[in-house]
Design an enzyme around this catalytic site. Structure first.
Site, PDB file in Angstrom:
ATOM      1  N   THR A  13       5.756 -60.986  99.737  1.00 27.70           N
ATOM      2  CA  THR A  13       6.390 -61.988 100.413  1.00 27.70           C
ATOM      3  C   THR A  13       5.938 -63.251 100.415  1.00 27.70           C
ATOM      4  OG1 THR A  13       6.490 -60.254 102.145  1.00 27.70           O
ATOM      5  CG2 THR A  13       6.808 -62.593 102.861  1.00 27.70           C
ATOM      6  N   VAL A  14       4.505 -63.666 100.148  1.00 26.33           N
ATOM      7  CA  VAL A  14       3.862 -64.921  99.937  1.00 26.33           C
ATOM      8  C   VAL A  14       4.138 -65.099  98.639  1.00 26.33           C
ATOM      9  CG1 VAL A  14       1.880 -66.200 100.193  1.00 26.33           C
ATOM     10  CG2 VAL A  14       2.232 -64.729 101.843  1.00 26.33           C
ATOM     11  N   ALA A  33       0.819 -84.218  91.976  1.00 28.12           N
ATOM     12  CA  ALA A  33      -0.443 -83.211  91.252  1.00 28.12           C
ATOM     13  C   ALA A  33      -0.916 -84.169  90.028  1.00 28.12           C
ATOM     14  CB  ALA A  33      -0.109 -81.984  90.927  1.00 28.12           C
ATOM     15  N   VAL A 131      -5.607 -69.042 106.751  1.00 29.89           N
ATOM     16  CA  VAL A 131      -5.672 -69.391 108.435  1.00 29.89           C
ATOM     17  C   VAL A 131      -4.340 -69.991 108.923  1.00 29.89           C
ATOM     18  CG1 VAL A 131      -6.966 -70.251 110.156  1.00 29.89           C
ATOM     19  CG2 VAL A 131      -8.055 -69.334 108.185  1.00 29.89           C
ATOM     20  N   LYS A 204      -9.632 -64.970 110.827  1.00 26.26           N
ATOM     21  CA  LYS A 204      -9.171 -66.396 110.952  1.00 26.26           C
ATOM     22  C   LYS A 204     -10.268 -67.315 111.573  1.00 26.26           C
ATOM     23  CE  LYS A 204      -4.523 -65.212 110.147  1.00 26.26           C
ATOM     24  NZ  LYS A 204      -3.295 -64.818 110.942  1.00 26.26           N
ATOM     25  N   GLY A 301       4.783 -65.763 107.199  1.00 26.71           N
ATOM     26  CA  GLY A 301       6.244 -65.993 106.403  1.00 26.71           C
ATOM     27  C   GLY A 301       5.994 -66.413 105.001  1.00 26.71           C
TER      28      GLY A 301
HETATM   29  N1  HSE Z   1      -0.109 -60.800 110.110  1.00 20.00           N
HETATM   30  C1  HSE Z   1      -0.556 -62.303 110.440  1.00 20.00           C
HETATM   31  C2  HSE Z   1       0.154 -62.886 111.557  1.00 20.00           C
HETATM   32  C3  HSE Z   1       0.105 -62.915 109.062  1.00 20.00           C
HETATM   33  O1  HSE Z   1       0.919 -62.157 112.109  1.00 20.00           O
HETATM   34  O2  HSE Z   1      -0.236 -63.862 111.965  1.00 20.00           O
HETATM   35  C4  HSE Z   1      -0.588 -64.266 108.626  1.00 20.00           C
HETATM   36  O3  HSE Z   1      -1.704 -64.126 108.585  1.00 20.00           O
END
Ligand code: HSE
Length: 438
Positions: A13-14, A33, A131, A204, A301
């Site tokens: 995903t990321v 940059a 985070v 986090k 996301g």
């Molecule tokens: N599982 C995490 C959330 C994803 O729902 O915030 C992002 O760190």
């Protein structure tokens, strides 16, 4: 100038978000940059079943090929999990590569050793995507607020948990139904317990507390309570009293130590953060010079988290030619200026409390409950007595909801023990913490 080569560990995903952003915004990113950025190689778990072809990225099933590739300058780790991510990051650091990681668990648990290795090898380990997804909260706290003494911060830092609580409150939806949707949307962790039991938020919070207060990362010291035991009636009673229930991560500096806690929290409904709903995250920071600031945005996301990864890539590219001793310190404070302050135990927390109990509906019951609070020196802010739960029964009982003023948690637990022992009080007493965030 030659483009900078990056390697992606993970193209899920990321990783796909990062690849898309780098292609779509290549010109703007290069203007910022000062050099082009190209993905040289990406590691994938399942060869063939990914978007690598459409993204024009060469892939490998062997992540070691990335951390050992002499032509790759920057490694972006987006695999998640402890291993092999930790070993790969350590190898990359030892090979003199800069690292960007979205892996909050890894930074929270192994960050101290990772940053020490990075310092020894003169490389950057950046972790903005770890985070609050797309919110540039690390940069804001570490750099934007560096004039301030930070007193506390409180954040909705798990999108899945907030999505679940928001949907349950607004639509009365079922917990597991909302969780399944969050998983399908790619917000939830591989193990959703990490989201609903507060472990992800604790990872986090560990990172935020470290950069806010200049303390070492200490995940094991965070008190963590999840949202799976929140009942619909607590949501309703909280609303009647003018509060919303949110799953907050709170880090507070006191004269006698630091509170690090993640738990469901009643917040006054007129607080901005009480109105952060769905998968959105928000972090409220109280600091001495600027006062309160709040940072809001998508906490998970593909492209939101990818946005933070790419921002870190740009930062690293800009710093490639700088002297390692003059870069922004990984944890905001110079490494030899981190100070280990005591982390307070739950009994030492100071908060207001919401208590829900079931009591017999007869004279004198409330007086005996109040007597216990009075003897312990606990002030009561509000009392709500509801209609009998079983009006037709001979010994009917009523739900009683109490809000205390700010008090030490140990005292409230004493009160709960004594009230539970009263014959007129039935069953367990529920306790939730209440924060005014003023
Ligand atoms: N599982 C995490 C959330 C994803 O729902 O915030 C992002 O760190």
């Amino acid at each position: 100038m030659k483009p900078v080569n990056i390697g992606l560990l993970g193209l899920g995903t990321v990783g796909q978000g990062v690849a898309n952003i780098l292609v779509r915004n290549a010109t703007e990113i290069e203007r910022r940059a000062g050099r082009g950025i190209q993905v040289k190689l990406a590691s994938v778990r399942k060869q063939g079943k990914n978007l690598a072809g459409t993204l024009g990225i060469e892939t490998t099933g062997d992540p070691q090929a990335i951390v050992n590739d002499p032509e790759i300058d920057i490694v972006c780790e987006m695999m998640g999990g402890e291993q092999p991510a930790l070993d790969l990051i350590m190898t990359a650091i030892k090979q003199g590569k800069h690292v960007i990681t979205a892996n909050k668990a890894l930074i929270a648990i192994h960050g101290n050793e990772i940053f020490e290795a990075a310092r020894q090898h003169g490389v950057i380990v950046a972790f903005e995507p770890a985070v609050a997804g797309g919110i540039p909260i690390i940069k804001a706290v570490r750099e934007g607020l560096s004039a301030n003494r930070i007193d506390w911060l409180a954040g909705i830092i798990n999108g899945t948990g907030n999505f679940i609580l928001s949907e349950m409150a607004a639509k009365g939806r079922d917990f597991s139904d909302v969780l399944a949707e969050a998983q399908a949307l790619g917000y939830a962790e591989a193990d959703p317990e990490f989201d609903v039991e507060g472990i992800d938020a604790a990872h986090k919070l560990t990172i935020l507390a470290s950069i806010a207060f200049g303390i070492p990362l200490q995940f094991d010291a965070v008190f963590t309570e999840g949202i799976s035991k929140i009942l619909p009636e607590d949501v309703t009673f909280a609303e009647e009293l003018g509060y919303r229930i949110k799953h907050l991560g709170i880090a507070r500096r006191r004269t006698d130590g630091i509170e690090l806690r993640v738990h469901p929290t009643l917040i006054p409904e007129n607080q901005l953060i009480a109105n952060v709903n769905g998968v959105m995250n928000a972090v409220l920071v109280q600091s001495d010079a600027v006062g309160q600031t709040m940072y809001y945005g998508p906490g998970a996301g593909s492209e939101p988290t990818g946005s933070s990864v790419v921002a870190d890539i740009v930062d690293v590219v800009r710093a490639l030619t700088t002297d390692p001793g003059h870069r922004v310190p990984h944890l905001a404070f110079q490494f030899d200026a981190l100070s280990d302050q005591p982390v307070l135990k739950p009994d030492e927390f100071e908060s207001a409390y919401y208590l829900r109990l079931e009591a017999e509906d007869k004279p004198g019951v409330m007086a005996s409950i109040m007597g216990i609070f009075g003897a312990l020196g606990i002030s009561i802010e509000a009392i709500l007595q509801k209609e009998p739960s079983n009006p037709d029964a001979q010994d009917s009982t009523v739900p009683v909801i109490l809000l205390t003023r700010t008090v030490r948690e140990g005292l409230v637990k004493d009160a709960i023990k004594q009230i539970s022992a009263l014959d007129s009080v039935i069953g367990q007493i529920s306790m939730l913490r209440v924060e005014s965030l003023n």
